[in-house]
Motif scaffolding. Structure first.
Motif, PDB file in Angstrom:
ATOM      1  N   ARG A  42       0.839  -1.240   0.091  1.00 26.20           N
ATOM      2  CA  ARG A  42      -0.035  -0.041   0.041  1.00 26.20           C
ATOM      3  C   ARG A  42       0.804   1.275  -0.052  1.00 26.20           C
ATOM      4  O   ARG A  42       0.505   1.980  -0.785  1.00 26.20           O
ATOM      5  CB  ARG A  42      -1.150  -0.026   1.324  1.00 26.20           C
ATOM      6  CG  ARG A  42      -1.939   1.240   1.348  1.00 26.20           C
ATOM      7  CD  ARG A  42      -2.732   1.138   2.775  1.00 26.20           C
ATOM      8  NE  ARG A  42      -3.455   2.247   2.880  1.00 26.20           N
ATOM      9  CZ  ARG A  42      -4.793   2.240   2.412  1.00 26.20           C
ATOM     10  NH1 ARG A  42      -5.530   1.229   1.911  1.00 26.20           N
ATOM     11  NH2 ARG A  42      -5.556   3.478   2.609  1.00 26.20           N
ATOM     12  N   ARG A  43       1.884   1.300   0.635  1.00 25.20           N
ATOM     13  CA  ARG A  43       3.052   2.328   0.761  1.00 25.20           C
ATOM     14  C   ARG A  43       3.624   2.675  -0.468  1.00 25.20           C
ATOM     15  O   ARG A  43       3.750   3.785  -0.928  1.00 25.20           O
ATOM     16  CB  ARG A  43       4.060   2.005   1.980  1.00 25.20           C
ATOM     17  CG  ARG A  43       4.884   3.261   1.980  1.00 25.20           C
ATOM     18  CD  ARG A  43       6.224   2.412   2.576  1.00 25.20           C
ATOM     19  NE  ARG A  43       7.020   1.648   2.012  1.00 25.20           N
ATOM     20  CZ  ARG A  43       7.689   0.462   2.590  1.00 25.20           C
ATOM     21  NH1 ARG A  43       7.724   0.535   3.852  1.00 25.20           N
ATOM     22  NH2 ARG A  43       8.182  -0.366   1.724  1.00 25.20           N
ATOM     23  N   ASP A  44       4.091   1.567  -0.978  1.00 23.54           N
ATOM     24  CA  ASP A  44       4.889   1.624  -2.468  1.00 23.54           C
ATOM     25  C   ASP A  44       3.964   1.890  -3.737  1.00 23.54           C
ATOM     26  O   ASP A  44       4.435   2.459  -4.629  1.00 23.54           O
ATOM     27  CB  ASP A  44       5.854   0.395  -2.499  1.00 23.54           C
ATOM     28  CG  ASP A  44       6.864   0.474  -1.629  1.00 23.54           C
ATOM     29  OD1 ASP A  44       7.248   1.592  -1.146  1.00 23.54           O
ATOM     30  OD2 ASP A  44       7.440  -0.657  -1.284  1.00 23.54           O
ATOM     31  N   TYR A  45       2.741   1.156  -3.704  1.00 24.68           N
ATOM     32  CA  TYR A  45       2.180   0.824  -5.001  1.00 24.68           C
ATOM     33  C   TYR A  45       0.998   2.097  -5.187  1.00 24.68           C
ATOM     34  O   TYR A  45       0.821   2.381  -6.332  1.00 24.68           O
ATOM     35  CB  TYR A  45       1.596  -0.272  -5.068  1.00 24.68           C
ATOM     36  CG  TYR A  45       2.226  -1.568  -5.026  1.00 24.68           C
ATOM     37  CD1 TYR A  45       3.713  -1.458  -4.977  1.00 24.68           C
ATOM     38  CD2 TYR A  45       1.760  -2.939  -4.821  1.00 24.68           C
ATOM     39  CE1 TYR A  45       4.456  -2.599  -5.044  1.00 24.68           C
ATOM     40  CE2 TYR A  45       2.490  -3.799  -4.942  1.00 24.68           C
ATOM     41  CZ  TYR A  45       3.966  -3.684  -5.133  1.00 24.68           C
ATOM     42  OH  TYR A  45       4.753  -4.824  -4.913  1.00 24.68           O
ATOM     43  N   THR A  46       0.743   2.807  -4.121  1.00 21.60           N
ATOM     44  CA  THR A  46      -0.399   3.845  -4.382  1.00 21.60           C
ATOM     45  C   THR A  46       0.164   5.348  -4.756  1.00 21.60           C
ATOM     46  O   THR A  46       1.349   5.634  -4.379  1.00 21.60           O
ATOM     47  CB  THR A  46      -1.346   4.028  -3.040  1.00 21.60           C
ATOM     48  OG1 THR A  46      -0.280   4.285  -2.190  1.00 21.60           O
ATOM     49  CG2 THR A  46      -1.889   2.665  -2.920  1.00 21.60           C
ATOM     50  N   GLU A  84       0.898   5.425   2.825  1.00 23.20           N
ATOM     51  CA  GLU A  84       0.410   5.344   1.236  1.00 23.20           C
ATOM     52  C   GLU A  84       1.136   6.438   0.512  1.00 23.20           C
ATOM     53  O   GLU A  84       1.903   7.573   1.028  1.00 23.20           O
ATOM     54  CB  GLU A  84      -1.116   5.381   1.288  1.00 23.20           C
ATOM     55  CG  GLU A  84      -1.739   6.755   1.801  1.00 23.20           C
ATOM     56  CD  GLU A  84      -3.207   6.799   1.831  1.00 23.20           C
ATOM     57  OE1 GLU A  84      -3.587   7.765   1.324  1.00 23.20           O
ATOM     58  OE2 GLU A  84      -3.602   5.628   2.177  1.00 23.20           O
ATOM     59  N   GLY A  85       0.884   6.478  -0.677  1.00 22.46           N
ATOM     60  CA  GLY A  85       1.405   7.569  -1.560  1.00 22.46           C
ATOM     61  C   GLY A  85       2.717   7.515  -2.106  1.00 22.46           C
ATOM     62  O   GLY A  85       3.219   8.435  -2.617  1.00 22.46           O
ATOM     63  N   GLY A  86       3.528   6.379  -2.011  1.00 19.79           N
ATOM     64  CA  GLY A  86       5.048   6.344  -2.069  1.00 19.79           C
ATOM     65  C   GLY A  86       5.074   5.948  -3.452  1.00 19.79           C
ATOM     66  O   GLY A  86       6.659   5.393  -3.714  1.00 19.79           O
ATOM     67  N   ALA A  87       4.456   5.956  -4.569  1.00 19.50           N
ATOM     68  CA  ALA A  87       4.614   5.391  -5.872  1.00 19.50           C
ATOM     69  C   ALA A  87       5.972   6.038  -6.531  1.00 19.50           C
ATOM     70  O   ALA A  87       6.835   5.053  -7.055  1.00 19.50           O
ATOM     71  CB  ALA A  87       3.587   5.310  -6.677  1.00 19.50           C
ATOM     72  N   ASP A  88       6.120   7.201  -6.351  1.00 23.91           N
ATOM     73  CA  ASP A  88       7.453   7.833  -6.866  1.00 23.91           C
ATOM     74  C   ASP A  88       8.526   7.326  -6.538  1.00 23.91           C
ATOM     75  O   ASP A  88       9.476   7.356  -7.019  1.00 23.91           O
ATOM     76  CB  ASP A  88       7.029   9.516  -6.923  1.00 23.91           C
ATOM     77  CG  ASP A  88       6.102   9.689  -7.841  1.00 23.91           C
ATOM     78  OD1 ASP A  88       5.959   9.405  -9.088  1.00 23.91           O
ATOM     79  OD2 ASP A  88       5.339  10.792  -7.492  1.00 23.91           O
ATOM     80  N   ALA A  89       8.369   7.256  -5.145  1.00 25.81           N
ATOM     81  CA  ALA A  89       9.871   6.990  -4.430  1.00 25.81           C
ATOM     82  C   ALA A  89      10.078   5.500  -4.795  1.00 25.81           C
ATOM     83  O   ALA A  89      11.313   5.153  -5.069  1.00 25.81           O
ATOM     84  CB  ALA A  89       9.623   7.224  -2.914  1.00 25.81           C
TER      85      ALA A  89
END
Length: 303
Positions: free
Chosen positions: A122-126, A138-143
């Motif tokens: 959830r952290r990496d893919y959203t 959540e919301g770490g897709a760019d990183a």
């Protein structure tokens, strides 16, 4: 036999073929651990974020092509890598028939024994930040995409001869959402994007804000496969509790995937580069299995 039942039987057959028994322990208990053929793993820590990942690699039993191996990167690696590695080995065995180049498979997972690390994925893919920025979980897709592009790819290329122009990314559910985010924001990162049951509904479909940018692509021409289980919006009654059905009703999967595929195909120059599959008899959970089995040849058929 229904497609769903056939899919589960295929899964069982695949998993049965994935492993080879290690040698018996000799004295004592004759049972032993199993090992995956031609596979390695390494735990790494991302330099920028500090997050830990378990990287799985399956190397073809064939010499690399002059340009290097094509590479399939697979999210949720703890669960999906063994299946992808099996399919890649079969593709290598049949290369004289299909003409496919032998692929190298890289699974991106997390330390531990769980098939899925729900918090980490959830952290990496959203995607998508609120006005005050995303919460820590959540919301770490760019990183995460930075880690793949700037740390993981160089790590793999330093160890194996790979073709940087033939690289694919596969992800399911939130992983499919991440694949679309990568396509919309960094279309040159991969030559093929394989989005299985993407969670387009996330944060009011915010991921689709990046779609218009693809219409202006000229030098970069990625290929895209979007797939979804045909039963995801209407699972069999009696098997899914009413409260779960209500949640699903608010998060449409089939209609969103179908609409996105249609919009991509309508863009100039994209029709022949987009594949769309509604997988008959498949619900959300196991839909990634036929999606991957179709996705690998779609990738390897790349001109």
């Amino acid at each position: 036999m229904s497609r769903g039942t056939a899919g589960l039987r295929l899964c069982a057959l695949v998993l049965a073929a994935l492993v080879l028994p290690a040698r018996a322990a000799g004295d004592g208990d004759p049972w032993s651990a199993v090992v995956l053929p031609a596979a390695q793993q390494l735990d790494v820590r991302a330099a920028a974020s500090g997050h830990r990942y378990r990287i799985f690699v399956s190397v073809p039993d064939a010499p690399p092509p002059p340009s290097g191996y094509p590479v399939l990167y697979v999210l949720d690696g703890n669960a999906a890598f063994p299946v992808a590695a099996f399919l890649a080995r079969r593709a290598t065995d049949r290369r004289d028939v299909t003409g496919h180049l032998p692929p190298l498979v890289v699974g991106i997972g997390y330390p531990g024994d769980a098939d899925f690390d729900l918090d980490a994925r959830r952290r990496d893919y959203t995607v998508g930040a609120g006005e005050l920025g995303p919460p820590a979980d959540e919301g770490g897709a760019d990183a995460f995409l930075d880690f793949i592009d700037h740390e993981l790819k160089p790590l793999i290329a330093a160890r194996h001869p790979v073709d940087p122009s033939r690289q694919a990314l596969f992800g399911h559910s939130f992983g499919g959402l991440f694949v679309l985010h990568a396509l919309f924001t960094r279309p040159a990162s991969f030559s093929t994007y394989l989005a299985s049951s993407p969670s387009i509904w996330w944060k009011d479909r915010q991921v689709l804000s990046g779609l218009p940018a693809l219409a202006n692509l000229r030098a970069v021409q990625p290929r895209v496969q979007i797939s979804v289980g045909a039963l995801e919006d209407d699972p069999p009654r009696g098997k899914v509790p009413p409260e779960i059905r209500a949640i699903r009703a608010s998060r449409p999967m089939v209609s969103e995937a179908r609409s996105l595929a249609a919009r991509l195909r309508e863009m100039p120059g994209w029709r022949a580069r987009v594949a769309y599959h509604e997988l008959a008899g498949e619900d959300h959970g196991p839909a990634w299995l036929p999606a991957m089995s179709r996705g690998l040849p779609f990738f390897l058929d790349q001109p």
